[in-house]
Design an enzyme around this catalytic site. Structure first.
Site, PDB file in Angstrom:
ATOM      1  N   GLU A  60       0.864  -1.187   0.000  1.00  0.00           N
ATOM      2  CA  GLU A  60       0.000   0.000   0.000  1.00  0.00           C
ATOM      3  C   GLU A  60       0.899   1.235   0.000  1.00  0.00           C
ATOM      4  OE1 GLU A  60      -2.297   0.726   3.618  1.00  0.00           O
ATOM      5  OE2 GLU A  60      -3.772   1.913   2.514  1.00  0.00           O
ATOM      6  N   LYS A 132      -9.593   1.859  -2.553  1.00  0.00           N
ATOM      7  CA  LYS A 132      -9.821   1.377  -1.176  1.00  0.00           C
ATOM      8  C   LYS A 132     -11.249   1.691  -0.747  1.00  0.00           C
ATOM      9  CE  LYS A 132      -7.440   1.526   3.328  1.00  0.00           C
ATOM     10  NZ  LYS A 132      -6.202   1.988   3.973  1.00  0.00           N
ATOM     11  N   CYS A 173      -5.445  -2.855   2.677  1.00  0.00           N
ATOM     12  CA  CYS A 173      -5.212  -2.714   4.119  1.00  0.00           C
ATOM     13  C   CYS A 173      -6.479  -2.830   4.962  1.00  0.00           C
ATOM     14  CB  CYS A 173      -4.456  -1.418   4.392  1.00  0.00           C
ATOM     15  SG  CYS A 173      -3.579  -1.487   5.973  1.00  0.00           S
TER      16      CYS A 173
END
Ligand SMILES: NC(=O)CC(=O)C(=O)O
Length: 322
Positions: A60, A132, A173
């Site tokens: 990331e 994300k 994440c």
């Protein structure tokens, strides 16, 4: 006709071109110098390809530090073709004929900034772009406070992509904390879920191993995570945990890094998915009469296509719509 009030039944993972292959997790040390980060990433990816990796997973936010204050100044226009980070990944993927899950970079689009992962195929083209979905927010007094939504806008679409090395679901994440997303990827036939990540010291020790193993074991598929390396000299208050890993469908650790810069290479054998599911037949035992998983997007598509039109794509489990 399948009723539209329930989710379409799960898809079996499709047959992949390659059953067994090496995957490299490039745990990069990241500096404030974008050009340096891109050059470093290129040489790590080339070395991993030389070592036989067919799939590379990046961290990331690898083109700049994971720091909310400075991230927007590094943002790149991927759709507008002004993205040196993604151009480099495309060049290397095409030159080495490999698939790259390109970690994430700050993406600027429509006046907003997204935390975006591009998946690139062996011809250098972008196969998928994942923004994300779940933005990280944490406030532990005296320890850590961070709110990604002050900087980023969240994505709207889960991402499942067919590649030369199988069907891959993407999360970034904090997306790993939402088991429903992993379940959705499993039900869409993913072999592997990749989570480019940047956990910190507070959450890393307690949760990092636990969550990646949980996502793998619950869904009986492979999970790969890739983090930046920890930089003990970084001026940021956000210290990276590291420990990029490859986890198998039984929760076994197939490869793992420490916290320093490293490329770890593990092997994925896709035949482990059906064998694990035969050994421990969770799907057969699932009590769909008591609880139900709903993939809203597929349900909508089914309704708008007319259920019968898409039904043949689905593999019914025990002849029932779960
Ligand atoms: N970057 C993140 O989403 C960080 C995260 O989830 C964490 O636990 O740390």
């Amino acid at each position: 006709m399948a009723p539209t009030s329930v989710s379409p039944p799960p898809l079996r993972p499709p047959k992949a071109n390659t059953q067994k292959y090496k995957v490299a997790l490039c745990q990069l040390l990241v500096s404030p110098d974008k050009e340096e980060n891109i050059a470093r990433a290129r040489s790590r990816i080339e070395a991993a390809a030389d070592a036989g990796a067919m799939l590379i997973v990046m961290p990331e936010i690898w083109c700049c530090p994971y720091s909310m204050d400075t991230l927007p100044s590094y943002a790149e226009d991927i759709d507008g073709g002004a993205s040196p980070s993604i151009s480099m990944l495309s060049e290397v993927a095409a030159a080495r004929k490999i698939t790259i899950v390109g970690g994430s970079i700050p993406e600027k689009a429509s006046g907003k900034v997204f935390n975006t992962c591009c998946v690139i195929g062996p011809d250098g083209h972008i196969l998928a772009k994942h923004r994300k979905l779940h933005l990280f927010e944490i406030d532990i007094p005296g320890d850590i406070k961070l709110k990604e939504s002050d900087t980023f806008t969240g994505g709207q679409e889960p991402t499942v992509v067919d590649t030369d090395v199988g069907r891959i679901g993407i999360g970034i994440c904090h997306d790993i904390r939402f088991p429903e997303l992993a379940m959705l990827y499993r039900s869409r036939g993913a072999h592997l879920i990749c989570y480019p990540s940047a956990f910190n010291m507070s959450t890393g020790e307690l949760l990092w191993d636990l969550m990646q193993k949980s996502r793998a074991v619950d869904n009986q598929l492979f999970v790969a995570t890739c983090s930046p390396a920890r930089d003990p000299n970084a001026k940021s208050e956000y210290m990276i945990w590291g420990h990029s890993s490859l986890i198998g469908p039984f929760g076994e650790v197939l490869a793992a890094a420490g916290h320093e810069e490293a490329t770890v290479i593990g092997e994925i054998d896709l035949s482990m998915i059906p064998s694990t599911r035969e050994n421990l037949p969770l799907e057969m035992q699932s009590r769909g009469d008591l609880y139900r998983f709903v993939d809203v997007q597929r349900q909508r598509e089914t309704a708008s296509n007319g259920a019968r039109g898409v039904e043949s794509e689905y593999v019914l489990v025990n002849d029932t719509v779960l």
